[in-house]
Design a protein around this motif. Structure first.
Motif, PDB file in Angstrom:
ATOM      1  N   ALA A 265       0.830  -1.206   0.000  1.00 44.43           N
ATOM      2  CA  ALA A 265       0.000   0.000   0.000  1.00 44.43           C
ATOM      3  C   ALA A 265       0.863   1.255   0.000  1.00 44.43           C
ATOM      4  N   LYS A 266       1.931   1.272   0.791  1.00 48.33           N
ATOM      5  CA  LYS A 266       2.831   2.425   0.802  1.00 48.33           C
ATOM      6  C   LYS A 266       3.470   2.644  -0.560  1.00 48.33           C
TER       7      LYS A 266
ATOM      8  N   THR B  26      -6.236   6.355  -6.869  1.00 45.61           N
ATOM      9  CA  THR B  26      -7.004   6.863  -5.746  1.00 45.61           C
ATOM     10  C   THR B  26      -6.843   5.907  -4.558  1.00 45.61           C
ATOM     11  N   VAL B  27      -7.218   6.381  -3.391  1.00 47.50           N
ATOM     12  CA  VAL B  27      -7.128   5.526  -2.201  1.00 47.50           C
ATOM     13  C   VAL B  27      -7.995   4.287  -2.389  1.00 47.50           C
TER      14      VAL B  27
ATOM     15  N   ARG C  92      -7.921  -1.675  -3.354  1.00 49.28           N
ATOM     16  CA  ARG C  92      -8.193  -2.870  -4.153  1.00 49.28           C
ATOM     17  C   ARG C  92      -6.894  -3.562  -4.574  1.00 49.28           C
ATOM     18  N   GLU C  93      -5.916  -2.776  -5.039  1.00 46.09           N
ATOM     19  CA  GLU C  93      -4.649  -3.353  -5.486  1.00 46.09           C
ATOM     20  C   GLU C  93      -3.872  -3.986  -4.331  1.00 46.09           C
ATOM     21  N   ALA C  94      -4.070  -3.462  -3.130  1.00 44.70           N
ATOM     22  CA  ALA C  94      -3.369  -3.988  -1.958  1.00 44.70           C
ATOM     23  C   ALA C  94      -4.097  -5.168  -1.323  1.00 44.70           C
TER      24      ALA C  94
ATOM     25  N   THR D  34      -3.198   8.286   8.110  1.00 40.11           N
ATOM     26  CA  THR D  34      -4.127   7.845   7.082  1.00 40.11           C
ATOM     27  C   THR D  34      -3.382   7.695   5.756  1.00 40.11           C
ATOM     28  N   PRO D  35      -3.967   6.974   4.784  1.00 39.88           N
ATOM     29  CA  PRO D  35      -3.321   6.887   3.468  1.00 39.88           C
ATOM     30  C   PRO D  35      -3.070   8.256   2.847  1.00 39.88           C
ATOM     31  N   GLY D  36      -4.038   9.168   2.991  1.00 41.23           N
ATOM     32  CA  GLY D  36      -3.854  10.508   2.438  1.00 41.23           C
ATOM     33  C   GLY D  36      -2.722  11.253   3.103  1.00 41.23           C
TER      34      GLY D  36
END
Length: 315
Positions: free
Chosen positions: A251-252, A261-262, A267-269, A288-290
């Motif tokens: 994710a990072k 987008t987050v 989904r990809e992670a 947070t991811p953002g």
């Protein structure tokens, strides 16, 4: 009726767990979430803990390239006299210390899993290298020394883009070390170390998908309890923690290197629910991811920060 069950086996396991928990753990100390999680230098510049004479474990990776000195190094109870030059890879959770080491020369590189964002497959290679604690590089000796020297020079420069250069050099170093390992006679590895390497390779091959620990245990031909015990012994972490670390790392990487987008990153992670992904990411990283994406991995780097946290006071 006695329902305690355990017997001698449980007592031995509990004693082993107490011994492992008594070993101090050192962290790579950074003052903010986005500080570059990497340091390199000589045994003197990294400091006394780089040649600590008491058993301890790390939450980070350590690469040691010894070019001179005498004494011995002990990794997971295996005592190995110094015969420089050689490379030692110490992965998170392994217990090690130096025994009567004097006049050590060479380099010490420290980094955590975040530093493998560009090449997450290197974690599996490092696990395999850790199974051969003293690697004699042979024809790769000069190349490895040159790479360590370049890493140290680039780290000290702190020039724009240096984090990417450091990651590239580190990846090349891991590849060259793996080549040197392939030329060495195979060495018997302990059961825990062998299983940790196989587990890491399997998690990397599967990618960031939602697999239960039981699935990995079946693939590796062991029970869930056995997998948990051996991974805890080899790495200091549970299978679930290692799987979550892999998902967090992916994710990072996506947040920093793509414009997804987050929701797409989730989904990809391997997360079907973006809201759960956000909660998971904050729990694992503290942001947070953002916040992680806007913070940037290089903006707050100060190469003068301490490399290793101060250990607990010795009795």
């Amino acid at each position: 009726m006695d329902c305690s069950g355990g017997g001698d086996g449980d007592e031995r396991e509990a004693a082993g767990r107490r011994r492992r928990e008594a070993v101090p753990r050192h962290d790579l100390e950074v003052p903010a979430p986005h500080v570059l999680p990497f340091a390199i230098g000589s045994f003197d510049t990294i400091g006394p803990l780089s040649r600590a004479g008491f058993p301890h474990r790390h939450s980070f990776y350590e690469l040691v390239y010894v070019t001179g000195g005498r004494g011995a190094h002990v990794l997971d109870l295996v005592h190995r006299p110094l015969r420089p030059p050689h490379l030692c890879v110490i992965t998170p959770g392994q217990v090690h210390y130096w025994d009567g080491a004097e006049g050590l020369t060479g380099w010490v590189a420290l980094f955590n899993e975040d530093f493998l964002l560009d090449h997450p497959e290197d974690a599996a290679a490092l696990r395999l290298l850790a199974g051969s604690p003293w690697l004699h590089p042979g024809v790769e000796a000069d190349a490895l020394a040159a790479l360590f020297a370049e890493l140290e020079r680039e780290y000290g420069s702190a020039l724009p883009g240096h984090a990417g250069v450091l990651r590239a050099y580190l990846h090349i170093l891991v590849v060259r070390a793996a080549r040197a390992l392939a030329q060495e006679p195979p060495q018997p590895a302990g059961r825990a170390a062998e299983l940790a390497a196989r587990f890491t390779l399997l998690v990397a091959a599967e990618g960031p998908v939602e697999r239960q620990v039981a699935w990995y245990a079946r693939e590796l031909g062991v029970s869930v309890g056995h997998l948990h015990s051996l991974l805890k012994e080899a790495t200091g972490r549970t299978p679930g923690q290692l799987i979550r670390n892999r998902q967090t790392l992916e994710a990072k990487r996506l947040l920093l290197s793509t414009d997804l987008t987050v929701r797409q990153v989730a989904r990809e992670a391997g997360f079907a629910d973006p809201a759960y992904f956000c909660r998971f990411f904050r729990r694992e990283t503290g942001v947070t991811p953002g916040e992680f994406r806007t913070g940037g991995a290089e903006k707050h780097h100060d190469p003068r920060i301490p490399s290793i946290a101060t250990p607990p006071a010795r009795p």
